[in-house]
Design an enzyme around this catalytic site. Structure first.
Site, PDB file in Angstrom:
ATOM      1  N   LYS A 133      85.648 -74.517  13.667  1.00  0.00           N
ATOM      2  CA  LYS A 133      84.291 -73.994  13.834  1.00  0.00           C
ATOM      3  C   LYS A 133      83.655 -74.563  15.103  1.00  0.00           C
ATOM      4  O   LYS A 133      83.753 -75.765  15.359  1.00  0.00           O
ATOM      5  CB  LYS A 133      83.437 -74.352  12.611  1.00  0.00           C
ATOM      6  CG  LYS A 133      83.979 -73.763  11.309  1.00  0.00           C
ATOM      7  CD  LYS A 133      83.163 -74.193  10.115  1.00  0.00           C
ATOM      8  CE  LYS A 133      83.317 -75.672   9.835  1.00  0.00           C
ATOM      9  NZ  LYS A 133      82.689 -76.080   8.558  1.00  0.00           N
ATOM     10  N   THR A 192      70.042 -76.106   9.095  1.00  0.00           N
ATOM     11  CA  THR A 192      71.493 -75.905   9.024  1.00  0.00           C
ATOM     12  C   THR A 192      72.161 -76.790   7.968  1.00  0.00           C
ATOM     13  O   THR A 192      73.384 -76.952   7.980  1.00  0.00           O
ATOM     14  CB  THR A 192      72.130 -76.181  10.393  1.00  0.00           C
ATOM     15  OG1 THR A 192      71.806 -77.514  10.821  1.00  0.00           O
ATOM     16  CG2 THR A 192      71.651 -75.184  11.443  1.00  0.00           C
ATOM     17  N   GLY A 202      74.119 -77.797   4.987  1.00  0.00           N
ATOM     18  CA  GLY A 202      75.040 -77.119   4.083  1.00  0.00           C
ATOM     19  C   GLY A 202      75.723 -75.899   4.655  1.00  0.00           C
ATOM     20  O   GLY A 202      76.369 -75.149   3.919  1.00  0.00           O
ATOM     21  N   THR A 203      75.637 -75.688   5.975  1.00  0.00           N
ATOM     22  CA  THR A 203      76.257 -74.487   6.541  1.00  0.00           C
ATOM     23  C   THR A 203      77.775 -74.514   6.437  1.00  0.00           C
ATOM     24  O   THR A 203      78.407 -73.468   6.250  1.00  0.00           O
ATOM     25  CB  THR A 203      75.844 -74.285   8.007  1.00  0.00           C
ATOM     26  OG1 THR A 203      76.025 -75.510   8.728  1.00  0.00           O
ATOM     27  CG2 THR A 203      74.390 -73.855   8.110  1.00  0.00           C
ATOM     28  N   GLY A 204      78.376 -75.700   6.537  1.00  0.00           N
ATOM     29  CA  GLY A 204      79.835 -75.778   6.382  1.00  0.00           C
ATOM     30  C   GLY A 204      80.273 -75.426   4.974  1.00  0.00           C
ATOM     31  O   GLY A 204      81.255 -74.696   4.777  1.00  0.00           O
ATOM     32  N   CYS A 205      79.542 -75.926   3.993  1.00  0.00           N
ATOM     33  CA  CYS A 205      79.824 -75.589   2.592  1.00  0.00           C
ATOM     34  C   CYS A 205      79.672 -74.087   2.370  1.00  0.00           C
ATOM     35  O   CYS A 205      80.503 -73.435   1.724  1.00  0.00           O
ATOM     36  CB  CYS A 205      78.871 -76.330   1.662  1.00  0.00           C
ATOM     37  SG  CYS A 205      78.842 -78.123   1.856  1.00  0.00           S
TER      38      CYS A 205
END
Length: 277
Positions: free
Chosen positions: A173, A210, A212-215
């Site tokens: 990412k 942003t 928790g965007t990876g989760c």
């Protein structure tokens, strides 16, 4: 109804962890289930502390889900220790879990460590080989690939190195790569499936919302895989979903605020369910 399971830590403030995963599954019309690995005391600006659950309790949660409602996809998030990784890997191998998406959670948004640094080897040797796709951000990809990432070509090389751990695909990412991703102001994710590279680029959003965007990104991919989409399309739609969630984020918290998992801008609402449901 399609189903998905998250195996992850918690976030008592609701923006990340398995709480974000369950919200994401629900937004996609997928029935969500959870196995909690760690209880994390955190909010939008700090991780106060966390406590791992006993390994046998983690194992029993996995058993309980698979013995009754086998999930159509599995998202793996926070696994803080090699012992937890070993237990999760053994259980998922036993149950022949499918559509496994691994988000290698090493750090919280504020930089707090959520994985024992000595567990990176177990992540590569035990968890990665189970994955249909691994979704590291740039700092995580640097740890997993053992290299520094400064540009798109480095992202490609890192994806190739991580792929050699035995997973079936890797998405590096680009959200942490400000300034180098296909020109100033863009964020680019690089997908490698062992044969081809795919690149997904979009203008960077000027927002601190942003958390928790990876989760959310990884659980969105899992939901789309459970719905029957091919991986490149699942990644593309997941990126659009996260972008919409950031754009519609509420003004909550004093730090990196949460996104809006249920928002009218998201493609999941605009398609009227034309995504395999």
């Amino acid at each position: 109804m399609r189903t998905a399971l998250t195996i992850a830590g918690s976030d008592c403030s609701g923006g990340a962890g398995f709480q974000a995963d369950i919200k994401t599954f629900s937004a996609h019309g997928v029935f969500g289930m959870s196995v909690v690995t760690s209880v994390v005391a955190e909010n939008t600006f700090e991780v106060v502390d966390f406590q791992d659950l006993r390994v046998d309790i983690i194992e029993k949660q996995i058993d309980a889900v698979f013995d009754d409602i086998p999930p159509g996809a599995v998202k793996i998030g926070m696994l803080s220790s090699a012992a937890i990784m070993e237990a999760v890997a053994a259980r998922l191998s036993r149950f022949k879990a499918r559509n496994v998406v691994v988000d290698p959670v090493m750090y919280a948004k504020n930089g707090s460590a959520l994985m024992d640094p000595s567990a990176v080897g177990a992540l590569l040797s035990r968890i990665a080989p189970l994955a249909d796709v691994v979704t590291p951000n740039i700092p995580e990809a640097e740890k997993m690939a053992g290299m520094e990432i400064k540009n798109i070509n480095d992202m490609r090389e890192a994806a190739g190195r991580i792929f050699c751990a035995g997973c079936r695909a890797v998405v590096v990412k680009g959200g942490h790569g400000e300034g180098f991703a296909f020109g100033e102001g863009n964020a680019t994710d690089v997908l490698f499936d062992g044969n081809d590279f795919f690149e997904f680029s979009a203008p960077r959003i000027n927002s601190t919302r942003t958390h928790g965007t990876g989760c959310t990104f990884s659980s969105s991919i899992a939901a789309y895989l459970a719905l029957g989409l091919a991986l490149p399309e699942a990644v593309e739609k997941a990126k659009a979903y996260v972008r919409a969630a950031i754009e519609a984020a509420p003004s909550l918290g004093r730090g990196s605020g949460p996104t809006n998992h249920f928002n009218k801008k998201s493609e999941i609402f605009l398609t009227g369910g034309k995504n395999g449901r």
